[in-house]
Design a protein around this motif. Structure first.
Motif, PDB file in Angstrom:
ATOM      1  N   PRO A 211       0.816  -1.221   0.000  1.00  0.00           N
ATOM      2  CA  PRO A 211       0.000   0.000   0.000  1.00  0.00           C
ATOM      3  C   PRO A 211       0.849   1.271   0.000  1.00  0.00           C
ATOM      4  O   PRO A 211       0.449   2.286  -0.557  1.00  0.00           O
ATOM      5  N   SER A 212       2.051   1.177   0.580  1.00  0.00           N
ATOM      6  CA  SER A 212       2.901   2.365   0.587  1.00  0.00           C
ATOM      7  C   SER A 212       3.429   2.661  -0.805  1.00  0.00           C
ATOM      8  O   SER A 212       3.818   3.775  -1.100  1.00  0.00           O
ATOM      9  N   TYR A 219       4.547  -9.342  -1.933  1.00  0.00           N
ATOM     10  CA  TYR A 219       3.454  -9.045  -2.834  1.00  0.00           C
ATOM     11  C   TYR A 219       3.664  -9.766  -4.150  1.00  0.00           C
ATOM     12  O   TYR A 219       2.869 -10.625  -4.531  1.00  0.00           O
ATOM     13  N   ILE A 220       4.736  -9.440  -4.881  1.00  0.00           N
ATOM     14  CA  ILE A 220       4.966 -10.190  -6.118  1.00  0.00           C
ATOM     15  C   ILE A 220       5.646 -11.527  -5.836  1.00  0.00           C
ATOM     16  O   ILE A 220       5.852 -12.344  -6.730  1.00  0.00           O
ATOM     17  N   THR A 221       5.990 -11.747  -4.546  1.00  0.00           N
ATOM     18  CA  THR A 221       6.564 -13.043  -4.206  1.00  0.00           C
ATOM     19  C   THR A 221       5.561 -13.923  -3.474  1.00  0.00           C
ATOM     20  O   THR A 221       5.891 -15.023  -3.040  1.00  0.00           O
ATOM     21  N   THR A 371      -6.665  -0.044 -11.832  1.00  0.00           N
ATOM     22  CA  THR A 371      -5.568   0.747 -12.392  1.00  0.00           C
ATOM     23  C   THR A 371      -4.216   0.184 -11.958  1.00  0.00           C
ATOM     24  O   THR A 371      -4.125  -0.591 -11.002  1.00  0.00           O
ATOM     25  N   ARG A 372      -3.191   0.609 -12.676  1.00  0.00           N
ATOM     26  CA  ARG A 372      -1.854   0.105 -12.370  1.00  0.00           C
ATOM     27  C   ARG A 372      -1.385   0.624 -11.016  1.00  0.00           C
ATOM     28  O   ARG A 372      -1.908   1.621 -10.518  1.00  0.00           O
ATOM     29  N   PRO A 373      -0.385  -0.062 -10.432  1.00  0.00           N
ATOM     30  CA  PRO A 373       0.069   0.328  -9.092  1.00  0.00           C
ATOM     31  C   PRO A 373       0.420   1.812  -9.014  1.00  0.00           C
ATOM     32  O   PRO A 373       1.042   2.357  -9.929  1.00  0.00           O
ATOM     33  N   ASP A 374       0.018   2.421  -7.924  1.00  0.00           N
ATOM     34  CA  ASP A 374       0.245   3.834  -7.735  1.00  0.00           C
ATOM     35  C   ASP A 374       1.511   4.022  -6.924  1.00  0.00           C
ATOM     36  O   ASP A 374       1.539   3.821  -5.717  1.00  0.00           O
ATOM     37  N   THR A 375       2.586   4.355  -7.605  1.00  0.00           N
ATOM     38  CA  THR A 375       3.849   4.560  -6.902  1.00  0.00           C
ATOM     39  C   THR A 375       4.742   5.440  -7.744  1.00  0.00           C
ATOM     40  O   THR A 375       4.778   5.331  -8.960  1.00  0.00           O
TER      41      THR A 375
END
Lengths: 417, 288, 280
Positions: A211-212, A219-221, A371-375
């Motif tokens: 979330p940060s 997460y991807i692991t 939507t795509r990751p917000d970072t």
């Protein structure tokens, strides 16, 4: 008399009528003759503002934006922004906050997910210009020729990925008996891009990033992410229903259009782009999901931003509102075929959008789109994850590759917190 | 050699001015960038050698790139040199077809690397490309080319040779013009045959041209990245991940200028070392 | 004697033809694809037929489209202006510098040579941002000057001239000095005429460098009036699609001027025209 004339002249200039401004616009390299129609419209309606527009080829677009903005100064005034890069640009103060220029009504004219994609830390910074969706295109003739029932084009009959794999296996065919498939069961238009692949993982319930927005470990692991990625890898290496080595979406489309793919996972722009294949009879099934999971579709596309250092902010915002306004987006859709980011455009062109394929996409955009990751670190994330997906398509072990990628991404993101 | 500070400096100054202003100054700025890091908010801070130590100690992709780059370099440079020199030697004599063939060999150079990359991606398509059609005609199996970790780097090498051989051939042709015909005539009178003329006369007399081609071609190839950027993106599985591509993506995709500058600074040292060795090796020995 | 020479020439012709097949085949396919109505990309690549290289219906539509709708002619003109201007300036200053490095001993020579070498060992991409900032601060951006001036200083050209000038025997120059010729006259009237292959080479080198530049023109200029040929070619690839027919026709059209230039400069690469001590 003379003094009166002079005073009048000064008054006119003060009123801004006599001065002409030039706006520098940095735009994507869409065909000149199409873009100039919109530019000329603006100049006709705004005689005091001249538009100096630069069309940059896609392969150099982000690079040129980086150089121009890094060099500081007020150039360009307006520029095209790839939706997910909004956070990165905004974090570096490359985007002017637009809340004071847009009323709530004006913002509501866009899709909510698009507005979210254009917002960073609560500030509205990039205006949605287009959006996107994706689905499973299929070649009717191939299905009929090999006796496989056509997939349903209805939302409620959405296929599972397991079903798609089965169809793909039946429709990977070696027509000239040389040991190599000539028709592939499933082609993926953007073969290794997180844009098109994250929905698979998200469908199983995995999350793309913390979330940060700064951590991918866990997460991807995660097991779910690895499981979905393993399925993806099997398409190429175990079931061999998808061809490796086709990195270009234009090439993938050629394959589908000339009957070398039975199915293609692809974007909404194909409705317009496949028209040139006059012999092609195709249908569109909803974006698949994993059995027991949730349907997830990708979304998001271009936005438009204003340079905070621009010397012509008012004119810049005027142009931005114009180009993302209903009339011009209608015109642009007719010229170019990309999905508009405004519901009122869909309502205004019932002829075009009542087409069941568009109806499908619109429903997805309203219900399943994520939507795509917000970072701010989206480009690092995307680059490294894309390399991971590519390696997996070439046979690398999903779990190990994702763990290495996660370590790399997190290192990159940590350096800049 | 003539001795004259004033004249020499007069002749050298205009070019030097252009070089200092438009090349050396930006190079210096970029070099200092390798000691900086930029945060997401754009804040830049001095970090000393941290970028370098990170690359050398903690970055396995860097070391893979080093390996790929060296393999690439040690293959593409000699191959290009050999092909372009051979073509120049074959086309040194004046025949009715000389101009035509020289132009044909030069044709690929007239197309930029980016466009050549797009063309090769299509021609070497693993399933429907022109190259595979020819192979099938000859009864061979179609090849994955850029789609195989084993073949991909070779295809990049092929692309580079295809595109540049004609260009370097031009330099060799120019160099060959400087060899007086009288030398060959004298050697022939002494009974020298073709190979003897080639190895004992032509090649040694071409040393200055050869050293030029070697040094510049080495530099060009260490800085190569367009085919990787357009076709393979470093893959499959890192097999074409050239150092310059790493630097390019660092600079323009990830906006990590520090890492990008660090890699190019390292590349500069590598290229300078190779050039120094090459210049030593081909020191012009033959005066006539 | 004559017969074996004929056989030798014949063999040479065959060998050269075989080598050129390697270079020509991809280009021939691109050319024939550009002369076909815009259709499917792989239609004639797989399987191979005679139609692959000889379209059954030739059309110039793809060329018309780029020249009329996409203003390719303007891009060609801009690139010609920039390339020729750079050639003239660069050949001048580079040959002068090469002369000094080849024939003179002077203080600081090694540093100058090192500078010359370094400038082509650093990729353009790593200097683009500081260079752009510099050009902007000089108020040169968005002009032909922005495209021409940074390209005039060319370390490779200087290095090439140095190598070539070193081949010129010092006796030739000393003789002229004894006739009290100034260095400028020696440079202009003795050295340059004798090094036409070098000049021809640098002309092609500089022209190609400017002709093939893509990134710098995009960064340094933004008005469409300055669009150069590589930008025009590259704009055929957009996110959603590639206009293959337009890409091929613009690649072919964009390669014509350098090829024509090279073809006409051939006479400087023919034995017997120049070089020291060469007899007819």
């Amino acid at each position: 008399m003379k003094r009166c004339a002079l005073v009048f002249l000064f008054a006119m200039m003060a009123a801004g009528i006599v001065t002409a401004q030039t706006l520098e616009v940095l735009w994507m390299g869409w065909p000149k003759d199409q873009v100039m129609q919109l530019v000329n419209d603006f100049q006709a309606q705004n005689p005091g503002i001249k538009i100096d527009i630069q069309l940059i080829p896609f392969g150099q677009l982000f690079q040129t934006i980086e150089v121009r903005l890094a060099a500081g100064g007020g150039t360009p005034d307006v520029y095209i922004v790839d939706g997910p890069n909004t956070a990165s640009y905004a974090a570096r103060n490359y985007l002017l906050p637009l809340d004071e220029y847009f009323t709530a009504a004006e913002k509501n004219a866009f899709f909510k997910s698009s507005i979210r994609a254009g917002t960073y830390e609560g500030k509205f910074v990039s205006v949605p210009y287009g959006t996107s969706s994706a689905g499973l295109f299929f070649n009717k003739e191939i299905f009929e020729k090999y006796g496989v029932p056509l997939p349903s084009e209805k939302l409620e009959d959405r296929l599972t990925w397991e079903q798609v794999a089965e169809l793909a296996k039946k429709l990977t065919i070696d027509t000239d008996k040389d040991g190599k498939p000539d028709i592939w069961g499933l082609g993926i238009e953007q073969i290794d891009r997180p844009y098109l692949l994250l929905p698979l993982m998200q469908s199983l319930g995995a999350e793309a990033i913390s979330p940060s927005g700064f951590e991918t470990k866990g997460y991807i692991t995660s097991d779910k992410f690895v499981k979905a990625t393993t399925f993806y890898g099997k398409l190429f290496n175990e079931w061999k229903v998808s061809p490796t080595g086709l990195n270009d979406s234009a090439i993938a489309r050629e394959y589908f259009g000339t009957g070398k793919f039975a199915m293609m996972l692809g974007n909404e722009w194909n409705i317009a782009r496949l028209a040139k294949f006059t012999n092609l009879k195709y249908g569109l099934a909803p974006f698949p999901y994993f059995a027991g999971g949730v349907p997830v579709t990708p979304t998001g596309s271009w936005h438009v931003g204003v340079n905070p250092k621009s010397a012509n902010k008012k004119a810049a915002v005027q142009f931005v509102k114009f180009i993302t306004g209903k009339e011009e987006v209608i015109k642009w859709y007719k010229l170019n075929g990309i999905a508009p980011a405004r519901p009122d455009v869909y309502a205004a062109l019932p002829g075009d959008f009542s087409n069941p394929m568009w109806q499908l996409f619109i429903s997805e955009m309203n219900s399943t789109a994520v939507t795509r990751p917000d970072t701010p670190g989206y480009s690092q994330y995307e680059l490294i994850l894309r390399e991971a997906f590519a390696s997996i398509s070439y046979g690398a072990d999903p779990k190990k590759t994702l763990e290495d990628a996660s370590a790399r991404i997190d290192r990159e993101l940590k350096k800049y917190k | 050699m003539f001795k004259s500070n004033k004249t020499a400096w007069l002749f050298v100054s205009p070019a030097l001015a252009f070089l200092l202003i438009f090349k050396i100054w930006p190079i210096g700025v970029s070099f200092f960038e390798s000691f900086m890091q930029t945060s997401f908010s754009g804040k830049r801070s001095f970090v000393g050698m941290e970028n370098y130590s990170y690359l050398f100690l903690h970055d396995p992709t860097f070391w893979n790139s080093v390996k790929v780059t060296f393999v690439f370099s040690l293959l593409v440079n000699p191959i290009t040199l050999f092909v372009s020199l051979t073509m120049a030697l074959l086309l040194n004599e004046k025949h009715f077809f000389t101009k035509f063939f020289r132009t044909v060999f030069f044709l690929p150079t007239a197309i930029s690397f980016s466009v050549v990359a797009v063309i090769f991606a299509v021609v070497l398509d693993p399933y429907n490309g022109l190259a595979n059609s020819f192979l099938k005609l000859a009864g061979m199996n179609s090849q994955p080319f850029f789609g195989s970790a084993n073949q991909s780097l070779w295809c990049v090498i092929l692309l580079c040779v295809w595109r540049s051989a004609g260009y370097w051939m031009m330099y060799f042709l120019a160099g060959l013009q400087g060899i007086p015909q009288t030398i060959y005539e004298a050697a022939e009178m002494d009974g020298a045959n073709g190979l003897h003329k080639l190895f004992r006369l032509t090649l040694p007399l071409l040393t200055r041209t050869t050293s030029f081609v070697l040094v510049s071609n080495t530099a060009f190839n260490f800085l190569m990245f367009a085919p990787v950027y357009i076709i393979t993106q470093g893959g499959p599985r890192g097999s074409t991940n050239l150092l310059m591509y790493e630097s390019y993506t660092s600079a323009f995709v990830i906006a990590d200028m520090g890492r990008a500058s660090t890699i190019t600074s390292i590349l500069l040292i590598v290229i300078m070392t190779f050039s120094f060795l090459e210049l030593r090796l081909t020191k012009a020995k033959f005066e006539y | 004697m004559k017969k074996s020479k004929g056989v030798k020439n014949g063999t040479l012709f065959v060998v050269l033809s075989a080598i050129s097949a390697f270079f020509i085949i991809p280009l021939a396919w691109i050319l024939s694809s550009s002369l076909r109505p815009a259709g499917s990309l792989y239609q004639y690549a797989n399987p191979l037929t005679w139609r692959t290289f000889f379209p059954s219906a030739i059309t110039l539509e793809n060329y018309r489209k780029i020249f009329v709708d996409l203003l390719f002619g303007r891009a060609l003109a801009n690139s010609l202006i920039v390339s020729f201007a750079t050639v003239i300036l660069s050949v001048l200053v580079s040959s002068m510098a090469g002369f000094a490095l080849a024939k003179f001993k002077f203080r600081g020579k090694n540093i100058v040579f090192a500078i010359v070498l370094i400038t082509f060992m650093v990729p353009f991409e790593s200097i683009v941002i500081p260079l752009y900032v510099l050009v902007r601060s000089m108020r040169l951006d968005n002009s032909f000057a922005a495209l021409i001036v940074p390209g005039v200083g060319n370390g490779l050209a200087i290095f090439l001239f140095k190598q070539f000038f070193e081949e010129v025997p010092n006796e030739l120059l000393e003789a002229a000095r004894m006739d009290a010729a100034s260095w400028l006259r020696i440079y202009a009237q003795i050295l340059l005429p004798v090094c036409m292959p070098a000049i021809a080479t640098v002309v092609v080198m500089t022209f190609m460098f400017q002709w093939n530049s893509l990134f710098w023109p995009l960064v340094a200029t933004h008005s469409s009036a300055f669009e150069v040929v590589q930008v025009a070619i590259a704009t055929n690839r957009v996110t959603e699609d590639t206009s293959w027919a337009n890409l091929f026709s613009s690649a072919i059209a964009g390669s014509a001027p350098p090829v024509i230039l090279f073809f006409f400069l051939q006479k400087y690469f023919i034995k017997g025209i120049s070089g020291t001590g060469i007899t007819g």
